[in-house]
Design a protein around this motif. Sequence first.
Motif, mmCIF file in Angstrom:
data_model
loop_
_atom_site.group_PDB
_atom_site.id
_atom_site.type_symbol
_atom_site.label_atom_id
_atom_site.label_comp_id
_atom_site.label_asym_id
_atom_site.label_seq_id
_atom_site.Cartn_x
_atom_site.Cartn_y
_atom_site.Cartn_z
ATOM 1 N N GLN A 6 6.816 134.876 -75.960
ATOM 2 C CA GLN A 6 7.904 134.621 -75.284
ATOM 3 C C GLN A 6 7.370 133.663 -74.155
ATOM 4 N N SER A 7 8.109 132.632 -73.706
ATOM 5 C CA SER A 7 7.653 131.690 -72.605
ATOM 6 C C SER A 7 8.785 131.342 -71.931
ATOM 7 N N PRO A 8 8.217 131.161 -70.386
ATOM 8 C CA PRO A 8 6.848 131.346 -69.929
ATOM 9 C C PRO A 8 6.688 132.775 -69.717
ATOM 10 N N ARG A 9 5.344 133.048 -69.392
ATOM 11 C CA ARG A 9 4.894 134.353 -69.100
ATOM 12 C C ARG A 9 5.617 134.862 -67.719
ATOM 13 N N TYR A 10 5.394 133.810 -66.732
ATOM 14 C CA TYR A 10 5.926 133.977 -65.398
ATOM 15 C C TYR A 10 6.586 132.842 -64.944
ATOM 16 N N LYS A 11 7.554 133.495 -64.414
ATOM 17 C CA LYS A 11 8.635 132.155 -63.712
ATOM 18 C C LYS A 11 8.820 132.403 -62.246
ATOM 19 N N VAL A 12 8.716 131.625 -61.271
ATOM 20 C CA VAL A 12 9.167 131.819 -59.935
ATOM 21 C C VAL A 12 10.389 130.790 -59.862
ATOM 22 N N ALA A 13 11.450 131.202 -59.283
ATOM 23 C CA ALA A 13 12.433 130.570 -59.056
ATOM 24 C C ALA A 13 13.315 130.838 -57.695
ATOM 25 N N LYS A 14 13.477 129.689 -57.247
ATOM 26 C CA LYS A 14 14.243 129.837 -55.946
ATOM 27 C C LYS A 14 15.627 130.420 -56.328
ATOM 28 N N ARG A 15 16.328 131.034 -55.264
ATOM 29 C CA ARG A 15 17.414 131.725 -55.333
ATOM 30 C C ARG A 15 18.629 130.311 -55.612
ATOM 31 N N GLY A 16 19.398 130.354 -56.536
ATOM 32 C CA GLY A 16 20.248 129.476 -56.902
ATOM 33 C C GLY A 16 19.875 128.429 -58.081
ATOM 34 N N GLN A 17 18.518 128.791 -58.315
ATOM 35 C CA GLN A 17 18.097 127.577 -59.353
ATOM 36 C C GLN A 17 18.675 128.352 -60.933
ATOM 37 N N ASP A 18 18.344 127.511 -61.934
ATOM 38 C CA ASP A 18 18.667 128.103 -63.228
ATOM 39 C C ASP A 18 17.500 127.988 -63.880
ATOM 40 N N VAL A 19 17.427 129.263 -64.710
ATOM 41 C CA VAL A 19 16.116 129.396 -65.352
ATOM 42 C C VAL A 19 16.390 129.488 -67.010
ATOM 43 N N ALA A 20 15.598 129.113 -67.808
ATOM 44 C CA ALA A 20 15.758 129.418 -69.107
ATOM 45 C C ALA A 20 14.440 130.256 -69.747
ATOM 46 N N LEU A 21 14.511 131.488 -70.524
ATOM 47 C CA LEU A 21 13.626 132.035 -71.193
ATOM 48 C C LEU A 21 13.670 131.814 -72.373
ATOM 49 N N ARG A 22 12.578 131.537 -73.355
ATOM 50 C CA ARG A 22 12.488 131.580 -74.654
ATOM 51 C C ARG A 22 11.856 132.674 -75.241
ATOM 52 N N CYS A 23 12.343 132.916 -76.608
ATOM 53 C CA CYS A 23 11.613 133.919 -77.312
ATOM 54 C C CYS A 23 11.627 133.436 -78.906
ATOM 55 N N ASP A 24 10.500 133.656 -79.273
ATOM 56 C CA ASP A 24 10.120 133.433 -80.778
ATOM 57 C C ASP A 24 9.968 134.637 -81.474
ATOM 58 N N PRO A 25 10.833 134.953 -82.432
ATOM 59 C CA PRO A 25 10.758 136.317 -82.766
ATOM 60 C C PRO A 25 9.752 136.261 -84.218
ATOM 61 N N ILE A 26 9.542 137.396 -84.872
ATOM 62 C CA ILE A 26 8.593 137.407 -85.948
ATOM 63 C C ILE A 26 9.236 136.508 -87.065
ATOM 64 N N SER A 27 8.743 135.996 -87.599
ATOM 65 C CA SER A 27 9.547 134.864 -88.729
ATOM 66 C C SER A 27 10.246 135.840 -89.924
ATOM 67 N N GLY A 28 11.381 135.643 -90.125
ATOM 68 C CA GLY A 28 12.176 136.511 -90.943
ATOM 69 C C GLY A 28 12.727 137.497 -90.402
ATOM 70 N N HIS A 29 12.536 137.903 -89.126
ATOM 71 C CA HIS A 29 13.412 138.881 -88.671
ATOM 72 C C HIS A 29 14.650 138.662 -88.369
ATOM 73 N N VAL A 30 15.536 139.491 -88.901
ATOM 74 C CA VAL A 30 17.047 139.259 -88.749
ATOM 75 C C VAL A 30 17.503 139.644 -87.316
ATOM 76 N N SER A 31 17.161 140.694 -86.808
ATOM 77 C CA SER A 31 17.633 141.095 -85.472
ATOM 78 C C SER A 31 16.843 140.825 -84.312
ATOM 79 N N LEU A 32 17.585 140.345 -83.221
ATOM 80 C CA LEU A 32 16.804 139.976 -81.869
ATOM 81 C C LEU A 32 17.680 140.568 -80.790
ATOM 82 N N PHE A 33 16.747 141.068 -80.066
ATOM 83 C CA PHE A 33 17.381 141.704 -78.660
ATOM 84 C C PHE A 33 16.517 141.148 -77.509
#
Lengths: 115, 110
Positions: A6-33
């Motif tokens: 997952q990235s980033p590991r840490y994120k500080v945002a000011k109230r009102g900002q938009d953030v995007a968090l990324r997840c790279d699952p294990i290759s071939g895994h069908v389900s993601l939560f």
Amino acid sequence: GAGVSQSPRYKVAKRGQDVALRCDPISGHVSLFWYQQALGQGPEFLTYFQNEAQLDKSGLPSDRFFAERPEGSVSTLKIQRTQQEDSAVYLCASSLPGTSASEQYFGPGTRLTVT
Amino acid sequence: GQQVMQIPQYQHVQEGEDFTTYCNSSTTLSNIQWYKQRPGGHPVFLIQLVKSGEVKKQKRLTFQFGEAKKNSSLHITATQTTDVGTYFCAGNYNNNDMRFGAGTRLTVKP
């Protein structure tokens, strides 16, 4: 043999900002939560994908939260107009079968702090 | 709504003592999973129970699933300092909805 990342590991945002968090699952895994874990609490379910299909988004707390997995692998959780109550660790997990009824492999999480 | 209750919230034991955490659901579960989360870490899968009345053992850990598939327990015999962490149960309902308990935080005094 990489696990879930997952990235980033840490994120500080000011109230009102938009953030995007990324997840790279294990290759071939069908389900993601996606889960949200507040301090001292258990993970709270947010949403679930089977390949690219978002089968359950009942846990998303508001319409400011949006998740996608367009090609059935990497997923992004987006939070618009962040609020202080969004501060938490966001965990991503993947599993091989197409159901949640099997072992889930968790990533290290992204700790989001909204100031 | 569907909810999994877990007790106790905290447990502090002397090394060598036993430890038990309990989970209870208001509705029948299709299965239940147990995870361990070390301080600063992420949940790591321990085991899954599926059958009514099922009992599984992993070395000093014993997992039980109730006859009605509404409750479960994790028992650790003769705790060690390496057992420190938070233990979560996660109840799975038929709709791919997995609900985690709030966890039991175990500390072990050497």
